[in-house]
Design an enzyme around this catalytic site. Structure first.
Site, short mmCIF file in Angstrom:
data_model
loop_
_atom_site.label_atom_id
_atom_site.label_comp_id
_atom_site.label_asym_id
_atom_site.label_seq_id
_atom_site.Cartn_x
_atom_site.Cartn_y
_atom_site.Cartn_z
N LYS A 248 0.85 -1.20 0.00
CA LYS A 248 0.00 0.00 0.00
C LYS A 248 0.88 1.25 0.00
O LYS A 248 0.58 2.22 -0.69
CB LYS A 248 -0.93 -0.02 1.22
CG LYS A 248 -1.84 1.19 1.36
CD LYS A 248 -3.11 1.01 0.59
CE LYS A 248 -3.91 2.28 0.39
NZ LYS A 248 -4.38 2.93 1.58
N ASN A 252 0.66 4.06 -2.80
CA ASN A 252 0.32 5.44 -2.43
C ASN A 252 1.43 6.40 -2.85
O ASN A 252 1.14 7.51 -3.31
CB ASN A 252 0.09 5.57 -0.93
CG ASN A 252 -1.24 5.02 -0.47
OD1 ASN A 252 -1.35 4.44 0.59
ND2 ASN A 252 -2.28 5.20 -1.26
N ARG A 327 -5.00 21.69 2.17
CA ARG A 327 -4.60 21.09 3.46
C ARG A 327 -3.16 20.59 3.38
O ARG A 327 -2.61 20.44 2.29
CB ARG A 327 -5.52 19.89 3.78
CG ARG A 327 -6.99 20.29 3.92
CD ARG A 327 -7.82 19.14 4.45
NE ARG A 327 -8.08 18.12 3.46
CZ ARG A 327 -9.28 17.88 2.92
NH1 ARG A 327 -10.33 18.60 3.27
NH2 ARG A 327 -9.45 16.92 2.04
C1 LIG Z 1 -7.52 5.71 -2.82
C2 LIG Z 1 -6.21 5.10 -2.42
C3 LIG Z 1 -6.42 3.61 -2.30
C4 LIG Z 1 -5.26 5.37 -3.55
O1 LIG Z 1 -3.95 5.12 -3.33
C5 LIG Z 1 -5.65 5.66 -1.13
O2 LIG Z 1 -5.21 4.93 -0.30
C6 LIG Z 1 -5.58 7.12 -0.87
O3 LIG Z 1 -6.14 7.90 -1.62
O4 LIG Z 1 -4.93 7.48 0.13
#
Ligand SMILES: CC(C)(CO)C(=O)C(=O)O
Length: 362
Positions: A248, A252, A327
């Site tokens: 993740k 991100n 922000r």
């Molecule tokens: C929508 C998503 C999954 C995209 O990386 C996300 O985690 C974010 O916007 O922070």
């Protein structure tokens, strides 16, 4: 849009008021058995509230099919305070409000939050608190602020943390436990990886686009946290949580940076230029993770790209929205985290660094 999970709705306009702020009325003696039944036609609402406040021997009060658990019953439920009434915080507060006594922190207002899963707005059944002086230590704190905002939630964390309090952290990045180490030891922290596409579409309303996944580590605390969610909510426990967190993070770092810089939604990642840039940043992140000893699959790049492909093209990322609303940006915990880890293992990450520097110059 089909709802991601089902909930029982109560056809009464003021059920939150019944649960949390009963109007003051003259108490009267009423014959209460285990359950007290009234008809709405006779306009007995204030009377029901009085009964609700007094009848500690009744487990619940029923009015026209509406079931109001009594205060004692409510008070024995798990207490949860969601710190951060943004998109993710509102989705979580709404979904666990069926099993727990939920409070949402809203600093500037006491207005209730509403949620729209695509079939109209529904009021979130959560008490609102706007001052740390108004809260006591709870069973669970669910921290859904942006990673960089934990510092500004200090007063809340101090007021809400007791000797048994556990903290679920639904934030981007890695090293979640470090962010709250001042308040609780690591075994009382549940980090969570969130794949939920939702957006604040008004001051008091969140619109949910896609409820994909909430991934937790497979620990005792995480199992308890998972039990707060309705069965249909997509929450899972993964013994290899570190891999999920890195996946993740890398995604991100690439996607949130490119969307924030271009001011475009996820669709930008599906165009040739965006796709290539994102693939380069993903590759760099994967190299860093491998050098750090994170267990990734052989075909990690394809896996991550597929995950991005599955996101709706019209969905914004959180950092894109933060930029649009002026922000503070989360990049320190995204590209910043990848760069920090890259430096520790000496892996070159030039494209990640370029994006990071561009964002810090915004
Ligand atoms: C929508 C998503 C999954 C995209 O990386 C996300 O985690 C974010 O916007 O922070």
């Amino acid at each position: 849009m089909a709802r991601g999970y089902h909930r029982k709705t109560v056809p009464f306009p003021d059920r939150t008021a019944v649960h949390h702020t009963p109007p003051s009325v003259e108490p009267r003696m009423v014959p209460c058995s285990k359950t007290v039944r009234f008809s709405a036609e006779t306009d007995l609402f204030p009377f029901v509230v009085a009964c609700h406040r007094l009848a500690s021997w009744a487990e619940s009060i029923q009015m026209e099919g509406m079931v109001v658990p009594n205060r004692q019953h409510l008070e024995s439920r798990t207490s949860v305070v969601v710190v951060g009434a943004g998109a993710i915080g509102t989705v979580v507060a709404d979904s666990i409000s069926h099993t727990a006594d939920v409070t949402l922190i809203r600093r500037a207002t006491t207005a209730a939050m509403w949620i729209d899963h695509g079939s109209g707005a529904e009021r979130v059944d959560a008490r609102i608190a706007s001052s740390p002086a108004a809260v006591d230590p709870v069973d669970w704190i669910v921290l859904t602020t942006k990673a960089q905002q934990v510092v500004s939630a200090r007063e809340w964390l101090a007021a809400l943390t007791g000797p048994q309090t556990r903290i679920a952290i639904l934030q981007n990045g890695i090293d979640h436990a470090e962010r709250v180490s001042e308040w609780v030891p690591p075994e009382r922290v549940v980090p969570a990886i969130v794949f939920i596409s939702a957006e604040r579409t008004g001051p008091d309303i969140v619109t949910v686009r896609q409820l994909d996944e909430l991934v937790l580590p497979d620990t005792a605390a995480a199992q308890d946290f998972a039990r707060l969610f309705p069965e249909q909510f997509p929450v899972s426990l993964d013994p290899n949580f570190e891999t999920q967190a890195w996946r993740k993070l890398i995604m991100n770092a690439a996607l949130n940076s490119v969307t924030a810089l271009t001011g475009r939604t996820v669709g930008v990642a599906k165009e040739p230029g965006g796709r290539e840039l994102i693939a380069t940043v993903l590759r760099e992140g994967i190299d860093v993770a491998r050098a750090r000893g994170v267990r990734l699959t052989q075909d990690e790049l394809t896996l991550m790209r597929r995950k991005i492909e599955k996101l709706p093209p019209t969905a914004p990322t959180s950092m894109q929205l933060d930029r649009a609303h002026g922000r503070a940006l989360e990049y320190g915990y995204l590209t910043g985290a990848v760069l920090k880890e890259a430096a520790a293992v000496g892996v070159p990450t030039p494209t990640t660094l370029a994006l990071h520097n561009l964002i810090s110059a915004l």
